[in-house]
Write an enzyme that holds these catalytic residues in place. Structure first.
Site, mmCIF file in Angstrom:
data_model
loop_
_atom_site.group_PDB
_atom_site.id
_atom_site.type_symbol
_atom_site.label_atom_id
_atom_site.label_comp_id
_atom_site.label_asym_id
_atom_site.label_seq_id
_atom_site.Cartn_x
_atom_site.Cartn_y
_atom_site.Cartn_z
ATOM 1 N N TRP A 101 0.812 -1.218 0.000
ATOM 2 C CA TRP A 101 0.000 0.000 0.000
ATOM 3 C C TRP A 101 0.837 1.256 0.000
ATOM 4 C CZ3 TRP A 101 -4.370 -0.169 -2.126
ATOM 5 C CH2 TRP A 101 -5.171 -1.305 -2.019
ATOM 6 N N ASP A 175 -1.821 6.448 6.306
ATOM 7 C CA ASP A 175 -2.907 5.640 5.746
ATOM 8 C C ASP A 175 -3.216 4.593 6.809
ATOM 9 O OD1 ASP A 175 -4.512 3.794 4.503
ATOM 10 O OD2 ASP A 175 -3.207 3.493 2.760
ATOM 11 N N LYS A 199 -12.819 -1.683 5.993
ATOM 12 C CA LYS A 199 -12.024 -2.650 6.735
ATOM 13 C C LYS A 199 -12.566 -2.771 8.160
ATOM 14 C CE LYS A 199 -9.592 -2.500 2.971
ATOM 15 N NZ LYS A 199 -8.357 -1.804 2.728
#
Ligand SMILES: *Cc1c(COP(=O)(O)O)cnc(C)c1O
Length: 368
Positions: A101, A175, A199
């Site tokens: 990511w 993030d 999530k």
């Protein structure tokens, strides 16, 4: 009804109680005669849902008053562009690459700023986080980007870097898509935190951005208005139509979180205790096993996303089929890294991890 345990990395499991409440309110929310999806985002009914979600989230995450909470769209991937559009002024941005990511963020940013690789764990196959003391921070960076929980690689920051102590004046951008609300965060070290809701907070469609007020109003001229943090903040996240139903669902999750308690603490502190216990149970089993292995160095292991490999990969399909038959769903690892992955977000109770470990044990016994 008991449902199977769902270990999806996202969109992920949502607490039963939340889904049951949403179902019961589907046709008529609180006597309004309307379902939430059918309401004007500016009407008093939805405004009350929105205000409560904002207030509950601020309380749950202990977000200080000098931060704005923005409800946006586009997910973490859109933020990879939206953050530099808002903060970089086309200048230098430092990136620490600790997995898939942060790597994606680093690549995308090149369209909007001058990304600088301050540190990378690629050489170690993303099994650790380079020590912040060794990061090559730029003197003129607009911000420093890190991904605090690498959902695919299973690597988590258990402490945020203190950029000031490292000699950087740049704000820290995190993030935190896949571990928001799983633990507490030290906001004094953060400039911007962003994450998709799917999530740990609710359904896809909602992107959470928490931004320090002094960072508003620095967007580049060509930043789209709907993605301009100041525009979104000044309009109470209603510059354009927000993802109303996702906000409502996340709001129900926030109420559920507030009601959780463990050892005399509630909310996120209770979840953190549970998450520590859940992760320990699973890692302890994997570490003593002859069949399975997790390859992340111990002090950097994620509590939320636990990748593991069968030493005999030819058994993968049999493993997954057996898991499904036992009511353990979506354990297949991300296609880029293979193997297995158990995402054990807030909605997975300790019993779910116990059921997984008992299956791991039984499957291993059949392999002897
Ligand atoms: C899932 C995820 C993303 C991407 O989210 P999208 O909603 O697909 O844009 C970004 N970062 C992290 C850490 C994630 O887990």
């Amino acid at each position: 009804m008991t449902r199977p345990y769902n270990f999806s990395a996202g969109p992920a499991a949502i607490p039963d109680a939340v889904l049951i409440q949403a179902a019961s309110e589907m046709l008529d929310w609180h006597g309004s005669g309307m379902g939430v999806m059918e309401m004007s985002h500016r009407g008093k009914e939805f405004m009350s849902i929105y205000e409560e979600a904002q207030a509950d989230l601020r309380e749950l995450l202990a977000i200080p008053a000098n931060f704005k909470i923005l409800f946006m769209q586009g997910g973490g991937i859109a933020e990879n562009a939206i953050v530099p559009l808002n903060l970089s002024q086309e200048g230098v941005v430092d990136f620490v690459v600790t997995g898939s990511w942060s790597q994606k963020s680093y690549k995308e940013a090149a369209q909007f700023c001058k990304p600088h690789l301050a540190a990378s764990a690629q050489a170690s196959n993303f099994s650790n986080i380079p020590s912040p003391a060794k990061w090559q921070l730029s003197s003129d960076a607009s911000y420093v980007h890190v991904c605090t929980n690498e959902t695919i690689d299973g690597v988590e920051y258990h402490n945020l870097p203190d950029l000031k102590a490292l000699g950087s004046q740049a704000p820290l951008v995190i993030d935190f898509s896949s571990h928001v609300a799983s633990r507490s965060f030290d906001w004094s070290k953060i400039g911007v935190a962003f994450g998709g809701a799917q999530k740990n907070l609710g359904p896809a469609g909602l992107t959470l951005v928490v931004v320090r007020e002094e960072l508003l109003g620095k967007a580049m001229k060509h930043c789209p208005s709907a993605f301009n943090y100041k525009m979104v903040a000044d309009n109470g996240s209603m510059y354009n139509t927000p993802p109303t139903y996702s906000i409502y669902m996340a709001g129900l999750v926030f109420k559920w979180l507030k009601a959780q308690s463990e050892n005399g603490v509630t909310g996120v502190a209770a979840m953190e205790l549970r998450n520590i216990a859940k992760a320990k149970l699973l890692y302890d089993y994997l570490d003593q096993s002859q069949l399975y292995e997790n390859r992340v160095e111990k002090s950097f292991r994620s509590r939320m996303n636990i990748p593991f490999y069968l030493r005999d990969e030819s058994r993968n399909d049999a493993f997954l089929a057996g898991a499904k038959a036992r009511g353990l769903l979506q354990l297949k690892g991300h296609k880029s890294v293979g193997g297995m992955r158990a995402s054990i977000y807030n909605a997975i109770p300790l019993e779910g991890v116990q059921a997984l470990v008992s299956y791991l044990k039984d499957f291993e016994a059949t392999q002897a």
